[in-house]
Design an enzyme around this catalytic site. Structure first.
Site, PDB file in Angstrom:
ATOM      1  N   ALA A  43      -0.612 -15.708   3.035  1.00 14.93           N
ATOM      2  CA  ALA A  43      -2.044 -16.049   3.043  1.00 14.93           C
ATOM      3  C   ALA A  43      -2.788 -15.030   2.210  1.00 14.93           C
ATOM      4  O   ALA A  43      -2.625 -13.813   2.406  1.00 14.93           O
ATOM      5  CB  ALA A  43      -2.576 -16.047   4.470  1.00 14.93           C
ATOM      6  N   VAL A 132       1.617   5.644   7.829  1.00 15.73           N
ATOM      7  CA  VAL A 132       1.541   7.109   7.696  1.00 15.73           C
ATOM      8  C   VAL A 132       2.501   7.588   6.613  1.00 15.73           C
ATOM      9  O   VAL A 132       3.711   7.352   6.697  1.00 15.73           O
ATOM     10  CB  VAL A 132       1.878   7.817   9.033  1.00 15.73           C
ATOM     11  CG1 VAL A 132       1.741   9.329   8.882  1.00 15.73           C
ATOM     12  CG2 VAL A 132       0.982   7.319  10.159  1.00 15.73           C
ATOM     13  N   GLY A 187      -7.101   5.407 -12.169  1.00 14.61           N
ATOM     14  CA  GLY A 187      -6.762   4.456 -11.105  1.00 14.61           C
ATOM     15  C   GLY A 187      -6.079   5.100  -9.906  1.00 14.61           C
ATOM     16  O   GLY A 187      -5.603   4.409  -9.015  1.00 14.61           O
ATOM     17  N   LYS A 205      -4.180   9.077   9.821  1.00 14.38           N
ATOM     18  CA  LYS A 205      -2.730   9.289   9.875  1.00 14.38           C
ATOM     19  C   LYS A 205      -2.369  10.402  10.866  1.00 14.38           C
ATOM     20  O   LYS A 205      -1.404  10.280  11.627  1.00 14.38           O
ATOM     21  CB  LYS A 205      -2.204   9.610   8.470  1.00 14.38           C
ATOM     22  CG  LYS A 205      -2.389   8.446   7.486  1.00 14.38           C
ATOM     23  CD  LYS A 205      -2.215   8.895   6.042  1.00 14.38           C
ATOM     24  CE  LYS A 205      -2.452   7.763   5.060  1.00 14.38           C
ATOM     25  NZ  LYS A 205      -2.561   8.230   3.667  1.00 14.38           N
TER      26      LYS A 205
HETATM   27  N1  HSE Z   1      -5.340   6.416  -0.247  1.00 15.11           N
HETATM   28  C1  HSE Z   1      -4.157   6.974   0.297  1.00 15.11           C
HETATM   29  C2  HSE Z   1      -3.782   8.238  -0.447  1.00 15.11           C
HETATM   30  C3  HSE Z   1      -2.969   6.073   0.253  1.00 15.11           C
HETATM   31  O1  HSE Z   1      -4.437   8.614  -1.418  1.00 15.11           O
HETATM   32  O2  HSE Z   1      -2.827   8.866  -0.042  1.00 15.11           O
HETATM   33  C4  HSE Z   1      -2.932   5.094   1.360  1.00 15.11           C
HETATM   34  O3  HSE Z   1      -2.968   5.701   2.589  1.00 15.11           O
END
Ligand code: HSE
Length: 441
Positions: A43, A132, A187, A205
């Site tokens: 989906a 995590v 990016g 986390k």
């Molecule tokens: N945005 C997170 C990071 C990755 O820069 O580690 C996904 O948890």
């Protein structure tokens, strides 16, 4: 035997990786799982993009509820993210008796108690290895590999974006804003990087790891969260001169020493870490988690914390776990939070005032007689012992100087009080910079 039928909600970067790795390694995965695993339905609001990825291998729909309602689907993978729609869909999937695999740390850190209770009631598994540290199997390590141990502390570099920014700031002597702009253009960083740079993603986390390590409920609202957006390049430089690197750490630590309340420290903030520690040398967007436990001692887990296939690796490990265990009596499966639901602990999360750590302080002071004596006098009165002092010419003028002080461990409440008094001195010319320091030994 018929392959396990999986429904995928959201086929962005990680969803694509999951589909492609499952296809590529299907024979090997089947030999491990004992059954084939097939993504049968996807989906996504962008059905054209989804169809491009899965071709004729899966049915593509725009309505996630259609996946949940399909009686042939055994496992639902949620890769939508966020607390809104994702929460409704995860709860709906659980109610429909589906096992759920998710990479959604925000959802579990904030609403985990409700979600785990629902899964327990319904007798389904909710798996979250990908939530995590991406590809590092840290949930498995904590929940199963270290099950013999009393976990003393966990300290992790669990956000790749901030670790990339800190590494570039140190390497090239650049300011935070310049590196962030560069990370966004490459990016690496999100268009809205708030969750990453303000420590919120790392705190999600750390919250999940604290629950598994100590058998306590997920309590994101009690975590102390401080990001890296106010870090200045000169502090990274001074830290280096003193033998430290600055890292954004997610820390969960059991405290039970005499004179302090028993509980868990749960905190995310920039930290000075001795350069000689392996974790201080984790650079770029890489993640690492260090765990101190009573039987095994120190262990360190290193790898990619994000990205399409590294995160897919964790998602698929969960799919294999569910495939192996779905026919087992729910009471005989590995508990979601490592401890049996009726054996959870009420160990409190401690306030920052109760945290005991050491500090790096940088003061801009008037370069005149008696200033150092006044400052060290206030620290002594607060029962704070000094470990090292460094004086460097200030950048602005010859009349002021940078004074860097490293302290030994003390109570954060004492440090706050001492800092307020020092800040009130006429010879202290700018807001004091305070960065916590962890020896990790
Ligand atoms: N945005 C997170 C990071 C990755 O820069 O580690 C996904 O948890």
């Amino acid at each position: 035997m018929k392959p396990i039928q999986v429904g995928l909600l959201g086929i962005g970067t990680v969803g694509r990786g999951t589909f492609e790795v499952l296809m590529r390694n299907q024979e090997e995965i089947k030999r491990r799982a004992g059954r084939g695993i097939e993504i049968a339905m996807v989906a996504d609001l962008d059905t054209a993009r989804a169809s491009q990825v899965v071709g004729h291998h899966a049915v593509v729909v725009s309505d996630a509820q259609a996946v949940i309602a399909n009686p042939d689907i055994d496992i639902v993978i949620e890769l939508i993210g966020g607390y809104g729609v994702a929460k409704q869909l995860v709860l709906a999937a659980i109610e429909a008796g589906k096992h759920v695999v998710t990479a959604n740390k925000a959802l579990l850190a904030v609403h985990g108690t409700e979600i785990f209770a629902a899964a327990h009631r319904r007798g389904v598994m909710i798996c979250f290895e990908a939530a995590v540290a991406g590809g590092i199997p840290i949930i498995k390590a904590l929940r199963e590999g270290l099950t013999a141990n009393r976990i003393e502390w966990i300290a992790g570099i669990i956000n790749g974006t901030t670790n990339f920014i800190l590494s570039e700031m140190r390497d090239k002597g650049l300011a935070f804003g310049d590196v962030l702009a560069q990370a966004q253009s490459l990016g690496y960083a999100e268009a809205d990087p708030t969750f990453d740079i303000e420590g919120i993603d790392a705190a999600h986390k750390a919250t999940i790891m604290s629950a598994i390590a100590y058998g306590i409920p997920v309590q994101f609202d009690k975590a102390y969260v401080e990001g890296i957006s106010k870090l200045q390049a000169q502090d990274i430089r001074y830290a280096e001169q003193l033998g430290y690197r600055i890292k954004l750490l997610g820390i969960a630590k059991r405290v039970s020493s005499k004179g302090s309340r028993e509980g868990v420290e749960l905190r995310v903030h920039p930290c000075l870490v001795p350069t000689k520690r392996l974790i201080a040398n984790v650079e770029g967007a890489m993640n690492a988690v260090m765990i101190q436990a009573d039987a095994v001692g120190t262990t360190l887990y290193y790898g990619k914390g994000a990205g399409s296939e590294p995160t897919a690796s964790a998602v698929i490990a969960d799919l294999v776990d569910v495939t192996r265990l779905m026919t087992a009596d729910p009471l005989n499966r590995v508990p979601h939070l490592a401890f049996q639901p009726d054996s959870m602990s009420d160990l409190p999360i401690l306030s920052m005032d109760e945290v005991r750590t050491s500090y790096y302080l940088r003061l801009v002071v008037a370069d005149e007689a008696g200033v150092l004596a006044k400052i060290t006098g206030i620290l002594a009165q607060a029962d704070i012992s000094i470990d090292a002092v460094l004086q460097r010419p200030g950048s602005e003028s010859k009349q002021e100087t940078d004074l860097i002080i490293l302290t030994h461990n003390c109570l954060e409440a004492h440090m706050n009080k001492a800092m307020a008094s020092i800040q009130g001195l006429e010879s202290v010319l700018a807001p004091i910079v305070r960065i916590r320091k962890e020896e990790l030994s």
